[in-house]
Design a protein around this motif. Structure first.
Motif, PDB file in Angstrom:
ATOM      1  N   GLY A  88       0.835  -1.201   0.000  1.00  0.00           N
ATOM      2  CA  GLY A  88       0.000   0.000   0.000  1.00  0.00           C
ATOM      3  C   GLY A  88       0.866   1.247   0.000  1.00  0.00           C
ATOM      4  N   SER A  89       0.284   2.359   0.404  1.00  0.00           N
ATOM      5  CA  SER A  89       1.010   3.629   0.453  1.00  0.00           C
ATOM      6  C   SER A  89       2.066   3.590   1.557  1.00  0.00           C
ATOM      7  CB  SER A  89       0.037   4.776   0.733  1.00  0.00           C
ATOM      8  OG  SER A  89       0.768   5.952   1.034  1.00  0.00           O
ATOM      9  N   PRO A  90       3.274   4.065   1.275  1.00  0.00           N
ATOM     10  CA  PRO A  90       4.309   4.110   2.307  1.00  0.00           C
ATOM     11  C   PRO A  90       3.987   5.118   3.414  1.00  0.00           C
ATOM     12  CG  PRO A  90       5.081   5.193   0.313  1.00  0.00           C
ATOM     13  CD  PRO A  90       3.758   4.554  -0.019  1.00  0.00           C
ATOM     14  N   ASN A  91       2.978   5.953   3.196  1.00  0.00           N
ATOM     15  CA  ASN A  91       2.579   6.946   4.197  1.00  0.00           C
ATOM     16  C   ASN A  91       1.506   6.432   5.149  1.00  0.00           C
ATOM     17  OD1 ASN A  91       4.312   8.922   3.105  1.00  0.00           O
ATOM     18  ND2 ASN A  91       2.830   9.288   1.480  1.00  0.00           N
ATOM     19  N   ASP A  92       0.998   5.214   4.938  1.00  0.00           N
ATOM     20  CA  ASP A  92      -0.042   4.664   5.810  1.00  0.00           C
ATOM     21  C   ASP A  92       0.459   4.541   7.244  1.00  0.00           C
ATOM     22  OD1 ASP A  92      -1.921   4.429   3.803  1.00  0.00           O
ATOM     23  OD2 ASP A  92      -1.509   2.318   3.415  1.00  0.00           O
ATOM     24  N   ARG A  93      -0.416   4.812   8.171  1.00  0.00           N
ATOM     25  CA  ARG A  93      -0.168   4.612   9.603  1.00  0.00           C
ATOM     26  C   ARG A  93      -1.475   4.132  10.201  1.00  0.00           C
ATOM     27  NH1 ARG A  93       3.955   5.354   7.565  1.00  0.00           N
ATOM     28  NH2 ARG A  93       5.647   6.734   8.118  1.00  0.00           N
ATOM     29  N   TRP A  94      -1.397   3.273  11.207  1.00  0.00           N
ATOM     30  CA  TRP A  94      -2.621   2.834  11.856  1.00  0.00           C
ATOM     31  C   TRP A  94      -2.328   2.448  13.287  1.00  0.00           C
ATOM     32  CZ3 TRP A  94      -0.151   0.620   7.817  1.00  0.00           C
ATOM     33  CH2 TRP A  94       0.434  -0.623   8.007  1.00  0.00           C
ATOM     34  N   GLN A  95      -3.384   2.493  14.085  1.00  0.00           N
ATOM     35  CA  GLN A  95      -3.296   2.114  15.488  1.00  0.00           C
ATOM     36  C   GLN A  95      -4.466   1.184  15.789  1.00  0.00           C
ATOM     37  OE1 GLN A  95      -3.123   5.754  17.751  1.00  0.00           O
ATOM     38  NE2 GLN A  95      -4.914   6.610  16.766  1.00  0.00           N
ATOM     39  N   GLU A  96      -4.122  -0.068  16.065  1.00  0.00           N
ATOM     40  CA  GLU A  96      -5.145  -1.083  16.290  1.00  0.00           C
ATOM     41  C   GLU A  96      -5.058  -1.606  17.719  1.00  0.00           C
ATOM     42  OE1 GLU A  96      -5.810  -2.744  11.795  1.00  0.00           O
ATOM     43  OE2 GLU A  96      -4.571  -3.951  13.141  1.00  0.00           O
ATOM     44  N   GLU A  97      -6.194  -1.553  18.384  1.00  0.00           N
ATOM     45  CA  GLU A  97      -6.302  -1.989  19.763  1.00  0.00           C
ATOM     46  C   GLU A  97      -6.765  -3.447  19.798  1.00  0.00           C
ATOM     47  OE1 GLU A  97      -8.544  -0.550  23.858  1.00  0.00           O
ATOM     48  OE2 GLU A  97      -9.178   0.255  21.931  1.00  0.00           O
ATOM     49  N   HIS A  98      -5.997  -4.291  20.466  1.00  0.00           N
ATOM     50  CA  HIS A  98      -6.273  -5.723  20.567  1.00  0.00           C
ATOM     51  C   HIS A  98      -6.922  -6.003  21.918  1.00  0.00           C
ATOM     52  CE1 HIS A  98      -3.354  -5.455  17.381  1.00  0.00           C
ATOM     53  NE2 HIS A  98      -3.553  -6.723  17.074  1.00  0.00           N
ATOM     54  N   VAL A  99      -8.215  -6.235  21.911  1.00  0.00           N
ATOM     55  CA  VAL A  99      -8.977  -6.420  23.142  1.00  0.00           C
ATOM     56  C   VAL A  99      -9.006  -7.900  23.502  1.00  0.00           C
ATOM     57  CG1 VAL A  99     -11.260  -6.112  24.188  1.00  0.00           C
ATOM     58  CG2 VAL A  99     -10.340  -4.361  22.658  1.00  0.00           C
TER      59      VAL A  99
END
Length: 151
Positions: A52-63
């Protein structure tokens, strides 16, 4: 960020993979994967094998129990609260993500999580042992989100 592009890129990268150096040492295995991720926020950015885009960022919470949330600005934010995007679970030494925002559901499997160095909170999510590094992430305990800090 267009989430469809993010998850499509993850799916394609996992499916096609090439060798990468960060997928060989300090592998997290078995129940240690569950301990590492449960209740934690994964602050991720693309690695070498990401399509994907090299600028992608994400924050995923693992419950605990397997729910996966896009943290956004957190559970109490009135404008952009966290939202459940799918599920996660450990299968042997792999982590399987099911993103339910799409029809059909998108499933992404990382065959290995490797700690970078022997201490710290930075990890490589890879297609497997000696596989391709798809995601580089900080794994943190946070009630305030990633704060713009990505490895």
């Amino acid at each position: 960020m267009k989430r469809i592009l993010l998850f499509s890129g993850l799916f394609l990268a996992v499916a096609t993979g090439n060798a990468a150096a960060d997928c060989t040492n300090n592998r997290v295995t078995g129940n240690a994967i569950t301990t590492l991720l449960t209740g934690k926020l994964v602050c991720g950015r693309p690695a070498a094998g990401y399509t994907g885009s090299p600028n992608d960022r994400w924050q995923e919470e693992h419950v605990s129990g397997g729910a996966l949330f896009d943290y956004k600005k957190g559970p109490t934010d009135k404008v952009d609260p966290r939202v459940q995007v799918g599920t996660w679970n450990r299968s042997g030494n792999s982590v399987v993500y099911g993103y339910k925002l799409f029809t059909p559901e998108v499933t992404v499997t990382f065959g290995g999580i490797f700690q970078i160095g022997t201490s710290g909170n930075t990890y490589s999510f890879c297609t497997g042992l000696n596989g391709t590094e798809i995601v580089r992430a900080n794994i943190i305990s946070s009630s305030t989100g990633c704060g713009g800090t990505f490895p």
